[in-house]
Design an enzyme around this catalytic site. Structure first.
Site, mmCIF file in Angstrom:
data_model
loop_
_atom_site.group_PDB
_atom_site.id
_atom_site.type_symbol
_atom_site.label_atom_id
_atom_site.label_comp_id
_atom_site.label_asym_id
_atom_site.label_seq_id
_atom_site.Cartn_x
_atom_site.Cartn_y
_atom_site.Cartn_z
ATOM 1 N N GLY A 105 0.840 -1.196 0.000
ATOM 2 C CA GLY A 105 0.000 0.000 0.000
ATOM 3 C C GLY A 105 0.873 1.242 0.000
ATOM 4 O O GLY A 105 2.003 1.212 -0.489
ATOM 5 N N SER A 106 0.348 2.293 0.576
ATOM 6 C CA SER A 106 1.039 3.576 0.493
ATOM 7 C C SER A 106 2.231 3.624 1.452
ATOM 8 O O SER A 106 2.247 2.949 2.484
ATOM 9 C CB SER A 106 0.068 4.705 0.826
ATOM 10 O OG SER A 106 -0.392 4.547 2.150
ATOM 11 N N THR A 107 3.199 4.452 1.114
ATOM 12 C CA THR A 107 4.385 4.606 1.966
ATOM 13 C C THR A 107 3.981 5.178 3.330
ATOM 14 O O THR A 107 4.530 4.778 4.357
ATOM 15 C CB THR A 107 5.415 5.493 1.242
ATOM 16 O OG1 THR A 107 5.833 4.770 0.075
ATOM 17 C CG2 THR A 107 6.637 5.776 2.102
ATOM 18 N N VAL A 124 1.178 4.722 5.076
ATOM 19 C CA VAL A 124 0.646 3.671 5.956
ATOM 20 C C VAL A 124 1.754 2.661 6.279
ATOM 21 O O VAL A 124 1.849 2.169 7.407
ATOM 22 C CB VAL A 124 -0.605 2.997 5.336
ATOM 23 C CG1 VAL A 124 -1.056 1.816 6.173
ATOM 24 C CG2 VAL A 124 -1.744 4.004 5.223
ATOM 25 N N GLY A 125 2.625 2.399 5.327
ATOM 26 C CA GLY A 125 3.761 1.507 5.588
ATOM 27 C C GLY A 125 4.587 2.013 6.765
ATOM 28 O O GLY A 125 5.005 1.246 7.633
ATOM 29 N N GLU A 156 5.604 -3.511 0.890
ATOM 30 C CA GLU A 156 5.732 -3.223 -0.542
ATOM 31 C C GLU A 156 4.965 -1.934 -0.767
ATOM 32 O O GLU A 156 3.739 -1.912 -0.696
ATOM 33 C CB GLU A 156 5.165 -4.406 -1.338
ATOM 34 C CG GLU A 156 5.694 -4.443 -2.751
ATOM 35 C CD GLU A 156 4.763 -3.759 -3.704
ATOM 36 O OE1 GLU A 156 4.963 -2.541 -3.926
ATOM 37 O OE2 GLU A 156 3.838 -4.404 -4.197
ATOM 38 N N GLU A 209 4.186 10.213 -6.072
ATOM 39 C CA GLU A 209 3.375 9.218 -6.759
ATOM 40 C C GLU A 209 1.992 9.823 -7.021
ATOM 41 O O GLU A 209 1.342 10.312 -6.101
ATOM 42 C CB GLU A 209 3.247 8.020 -5.807
ATOM 43 C CG GLU A 209 2.746 6.768 -6.424
ATOM 44 C CD GLU A 209 2.765 5.592 -5.443
ATOM 45 O OE1 GLU A 209 2.576 5.811 -4.231
ATOM 46 O OE2 GLU A 209 2.945 4.468 -5.908
#
Ligand code: NDP
Length: 783
Positions: free
Chosen positions: A242-244, A246-247, A264, A394
C-alpha cells in the site's frame, strides 16, 4: 471514399463481457457478506458498500469487522497453525494445488468480479491478474512440496496478518496468501475496503478446496482493522502492500514487537529510453507501463526519461498513440483504460495535475470519456524540473511525467533522483548499454526492453522508501519462514565498576574512533574508563555522540567504490584481515580475557579468524539465479549490497561478535558503522589496528565506542543509512525499528534474545540475506 478514409473513420463496436454470472453469484448471497472466520461465515453485521467505480452501481454490502471479530480470526488462525505447519509439505501442496485449480475453474467469474469491483479493464483482469493468481498458487504448491527437503533449517513464522490494497485485490492476496500457506503459516486477511469482493469469493474457494478451518480467515473493513492486526500480540508476521505513509505507520506499530514485517510500498519508477531504442516498441511498452490499470500501479513507469535527441519525435509519437487509447466501460473487451477506483482518488489525481502541471506542459489524450463514473484521461506532462512535485510524488493515476537526458550517466542520476526504488525500465537496442545501466539503478526490479513483467518464480519488491522484502521466488519464502532455532533471553552485561582505590593513570590511553580509515578523537571529548574484573585500568574508550555518528556515516557513504570492487578483491582483503589477526592472537586473547574476566579469549580469537575466512569464502560464492519465468529470455536475480549498514555489536563476545557482523556485511559490498561492545569496547579499538594493516579501503569499516542507547536514535534514524542491525546487549529493538521508519530502512534486531556467536548460529545464510538485496533484471531475447 478511400481505404484510408475508411480506416480513419472506422470505430470500434462494443464488445461487452457479460456480468450475468457475477450478478447471479451476488444475488445468491443476497448481496450481503459476513466475515470468514474459522472456516465459517458470520452473519452479516454492520456493513459498508461495495460499488462499481465504472458506474457507481451498488454491488453488495460487506461486513465491517469489529475488534472482537479480529480477535476471533486471529485466535482461529493461531489454533489452526500448529496442525497446518505439522502437515507434510505434500499435504499442504495438495491444498494449494486445489486452490490453483479452483482459481482456473472460476477464472471468468473472478475476472469479471474483479473488474466490476475495481474498474480495471476486463482484458487485464482476465489475461493478467487472474492467470498470475493461479500461477502463484501452482508455484507455491511446489514450494510446499519441497519445503522439508530444501528448507530443513527454516519453519513457519506463525499467524500472518495480510493487509492489501485495492489496485490488484486478488493478485496481492495471492502474492501473500500462497507463500504463507505453503510454508505452514495461517492467515488473517484484511483487503482494501474499496475492493473486498474477490477476497470474499476466494474465501468461498478455500471452502470448496476443503482448507482446514482457521487456516485462512477474512476480516473485511476499514483501515483500522489493519492497525488492530499490526498491534495484535498473536500475529507473528505482517505483510503489507500500500502507500508509503501507511507503511511507515505499520513500521512504527510493529517496532520491537518481534513480528516479521515486509512492506511493498509506493514508487515513482523511471522509464528510460535511449536514442537507439526501438521507438515503437518503447511506446507500446510505455502504454503498458503507465496506463495499465489506469496507472494505479505501485511499479508504474510513471517517469519517462528520454534521450534528448529523440525526445521531440518520441513525444509526438506518444501523443498520437495516446489519442488512440480507448477509455471507458471496463467490461468492454476492447477498452484500454478503465475507471479510477473511486471519486476520492479521481479528485486527488485531478488536483495534483491541476496544481503541479502548471510548471510544465500538460497534454491530455483526445479520447472520449464516459459521461458518468470515475474516469481520467491519459495525460503526459513535459518540461518539469527534476525536483518538481509531480516528478517526485506518486500520482497513482494515468499521468506520465517526462524529462530528457543527454548521457547514460545523467539518465542514471535522474532515474535515482527519488526516495523510492521499486522498479525501472530501460529501452535500448544496445544490450551492453542496458546491462551496464541496470545494476546502477536503485530498484528491486529492472525491465530491459520490456515492462511490467511479473512471475511467481521471480522476486518482486523494492529498496529505499519502496519498502523491503521480496514476493515470489525462493527469496520470497524468507518472509514467511524463520530460522528453526531455540533462543534464550539475553542477559544484559554491565562493565566492571571502578575500584574504590582507583589510581589515576598519568599516561593517556584513550582509544580513538576509527572513521574514514583514520583514528579520530571523540567529538565531544568524553571518554570512560574501562576496568578489569580485578579493578585494573585497561584503558579509556571514547563516548560517541551524534556528530561522531554523522561523520562515520559520511565516511561510509563516501566509500561507495567498495560496492563495485570485485568479489575476488573483497575476499582477499577478508582473508588478509584474518591473517593479520592471527599474527596477534595472543595479544587479543589476553585483552579479551582482561575485558571479560573470563578465560575464553584464545577461543574467541580463533573463532573470529575462522569466521573471517568463512566470509572471505562467501564473497564470490553467493550466486544469483536465472529464474525460469514464462518468457523467452531470462529473469536474473542478482545480489546487491544494501549500502551503508549501522551495526550495534553484541556485548558478550567483543571481538567475535563484531567480526561476525562486520565480515558478512563487507563481504557482500556494504560499508559499515560499528558500535562496539558496550562493556568491553577495547577489543574493537585494538581491532582497527588490524584493519589498518589489511588494505581495507578508508570508510568501509568505521568503529565507534560508547553507550548504544545514546547513539541508537541517530544511527537508526540517519537517512543515509540503508539498514540497521541491532545485536546489542541493550534492548534497542523497539527504538531501532521506530527510528528506521524514517526512510524505511531494513532492520535486523535481536528482540533481546541471545545468539551463540561461537556456534553455527553465528554465521550462515541468514547473514547473507540481511547483507544483500535481490535485484531481478528481466531480459527478453529474440529479434
Ligand atoms: P493505503 O496504504 O491507505 O491502503 C492499503 C491498505 O492498508 C488497505 O487495506 C487499507 O485499508 C489499509 N490501511 C489503511 N490505513 C491503515 C493503517 N493505519 N494501518 C493498517 N492498515 C491500514 O492506500 P490507499 O488505498 O488509501 O491509497 C492511498 C495512496 O496509496 C494511493 O493514492 C497511492 O498513492 C498509494 N497506494 C499504493 C499502492 C501500492 O501498491 N504501492 C497500492 C494502493 C495505494 P482501507 O482500504 O480500508 O483504507
Amino acid at each position: 471514399m478511400t481505404i484510408k478514409d475508411i480506416y480513419d473513420t472506422m470505430d470500434w463496436g462494443k464488445a461487452p463481457e457479460s456480468d450475468g454470472e457475477v450478478q447471479a453469484w451476488l444475488e445468491a448471497h443476497d448481496r450481503k457478506f459476513g466475515l470468514f472466520i474459522d472456516g465459517k461465515w458470520t452473519a452479516p453485521g454492520e456493513t459498508f458498500e461495495a460499488r462499481n467505480p465504472a458506474d457507481g452501481a451498488l454491488l453488495a454490502e460487506v461486513t465491517k469487522a469489529g475488534l472482537d471479530d479480529v480477535n476471533a480470526a486471529v485466535a482461529a488462525a493461531k489454533r489452526a497453525q500448529g496442525k497446518w505447519a505439522g502437515l507434510s509439505g505434500h499435504a499442504r501442496a495438495k491444498y494449494l494445488y486445489a486452490l490453483a485449480r479452483l482459481v482456473q475453474k472460476h477464472s471468468r467469474l473472478l475476472a469479471v468480479l474483479e473488474t466490476m469491483d475495481n474498474g480495471k479493464p476486463i482484458r487485464e483482469s482476465r489475461d493478467i491478474d487472474v492467470p498470475l493468481v493461479a500461477r502463484h498458487f501452482y508455484y507455491h504448491a511446489g514450494m510446499a512440496q519441497l519445503m522439508e527437503r530444501e528448507l530443513p533449517d527454516r519453519e513457519a513464522m506463525g499467524v500472518a496478518g495480510h493487509i492489501i490494497p485495492w489496485n490488484f485485490p486478488l493478485l496481492m492476496l495471492a502474492w501473500k496468501v500462497a507463500p504463507a500457506l505453503a510454508m505452514g503459516n495461517t492467515v488473517v486477511l484484511k483487503p482494501a475496503s474499496a475492493t473486498s469482493l474477490s477476497a470474499v469469493l476466494f474465501a468461498h474457494l478455500t471452502q470448496e478446496a476443503g482448507l482446514p478451518p482457521g487456516v485462512f480467515n477474512l476480516t473485511t473493513g476499514p483501515g483500522r482493522i489493519g492497525t488492530v492486526l499490526c498491534e495484535h500480540p498473536d500475529v507473528d508476521k505482517i505483510a503489507f502492500t500500500g502507500s508509503t505513509e501507511v507503511g511507515r505507520l505499520i513500521r512504527h506499530a510493529t517496532a520491537g514487537s518481534g513480528k516479521g514485517l515486509t512492506l511493498e510500498l509506493g514508487g515513482k519508477s523511471p522509464y528510460i529510453v535511449f536514442d537507439d531504442a526501438d521507438i515503437d516498441s518503447a511506446i507500446e511498452g510505455l502504454v503498458d507501463a503507465i496506463w495499465f490499470n489506469q496507472g494505479q500501479v505501485c511499479c508504474a513507469g510513471s517517469r519517462l526519461i528520454v534521450q534528448e535527441g529523440i525526445s521531440e519525435r518520441f513525444y509526438a509519437k506518444l501523443k498520437t498513440r495516446m489519442d488512440k487509447l480507448r477509455v471507458g466501460d471496463p467490461l468492454d473487451k476492447s477498452i484500454d483504460v478503465g475507471a479510477i477506483i473511486d471519486r476520492g482518488q479521481l479528485e486527488s489525481i485531478a488536483r495534483m495535475v491541476e496544481q503541479g502541471g502548471k510548471a510544465g506542459e500538460v497534454y491530455q489524450a483526445a479520447c472520449a470519456l464516459p459521461n458518468q463514473g470515475c474516469y481520467y484521461p491519459p495525460t503526459l506532462i513535459t518540461g518539469l524540473s527534476p525536483a518538481a512535485e509531480l516528478m517526485q510524488e506518486e500520482i497513482f493515476g494515468p499521468v506520465l511525467v517526462a524529462t530528457t537526458f543527454r548521457t547514460p550517466a545523467e539518465a542514471v542520476e535522474l532515474a535515482n533522483n527519488t526516495r523510492y526504488g521499486l522498479a525501472a525500465t530501460v529501452w535500448s537496442e544496445n544490450m551492453n548499454l542496458a546491462l551496464d545501466v541496470a545494476p546502477k539503478l536503485a530498484a528491486g526490479v529492472v525491465w530491459l526492453n520490456t515492462t511490467n513483467a511479473f512471475d511467481a518464480a521471480a522476486g518482486f519488491g523494492g529498496v529505499r522508501e519502496s519498502g523491503f522484502g521480496r514476493e515470489g521466488g525462493w527469496e520470497g519464502l524468507l518472509a514467511y519462514t524463520k530460522p528453526r532455532r531455540k533462543t534464550k533471553a539475553l542477559t544484559p552485561l554491565v562493565a566492571f565498576p571502578a575500584p574504590k582505590d582507583a589510581t589515576v593513570d598519568t599516561l593517556d590511553r584513550t582509544a580513538k574512533f576509527f572513521i574514514g580509515g583514520k583514528q579520530t578523537r571523540p567529538d565531544g571529548g568524553y571518554s570512560r574508563a574501562i576496568w578489569s574484573k580485578h579493578g585494573k585500568l585497561l584503558g579509556h574508550a571514547g563516548l560517541a555522540n551524534r556528530k561522531d555518528i554523522r561523520n562515520a556515516v559520511e565516511a561510509a557513504r563516501g566509500a561507495g567504490a567498495w560496492a563495485k570492487a570485485t568479489a575476488h578483491l573483497r575476499a582477499q582483503i577478508l582473508f588478509y584481515i584474518g591473517e593479520n589477526l592471527s599474527a596477534r592472537t595472543e595479544e587479543f586473547a589476553a585483552r579479551i580475557n582482561a575485558l571479560t574476566g573470563l578465560r575464553n579469549g584464545a577461543r574467541e580469537v580463533e573463532t573470529a579468524i575462522e569466521r573471517l575466512f568463512t566470509w572471505a569464502a562467501w564473497c564470490d560464492k553467493y550466486d544469483g539465479a536465472v529464474k525460469p519465468v514464462p518468457m523467452r529470455g531470462a529473469a536474473l536475480a542478482t545480489h546487491e549490497p544494501v549500502g551503508v549498514v549501522g551495526i550495534f555489536c553484541p556485548d558478550e563476545a567483543p571481538l567475535l561478535g563484531l567480526v561476525s557482523l562486520m565480515a558478512p556485511a563487507i563481504a557482500m559490498g556494504n560499508r559499515v558503522v560499528l558500535a562496539a561492545s558496550q562493556p568491553y569496547p577495547l577489543a574493537a579499538t585494538d581491532f582497527y589496528q588490524v584493519l589498518e594493516t589489511s588494505d581495507v579501503p578508508p570508510g568501509v569499516v568505521n568503529i565507534l565506542t560508547g553507550f548504544h542507547n545514546d547513539v541508537a536514535t541517530t544511527l537508526a534514524g540517519h537517512l543515509d543509512v540503508d539498514a540497521v542491525w541491532a545485536h546489542s546487549g541493550a534492548d534497542l529493538s523497539a527504538l531501532v525499528e521506530h527510528e528506521a521508519a524514517g526512510n524505511l530502512k531494513r532492520s535486523w534486531v535481536n528482540n533481546a534474545r541471545a545468539r551463540d556467536w561461537f556456534g553455527p548460529d553465528g554465521e550462515g545464510r541468514e547473514f547473507l540475506h540481511h547483507a544483500t538485496e535481490v535485484k531481478t533484471t528481466w531480459i527478453p531475447w529474440g529479434e
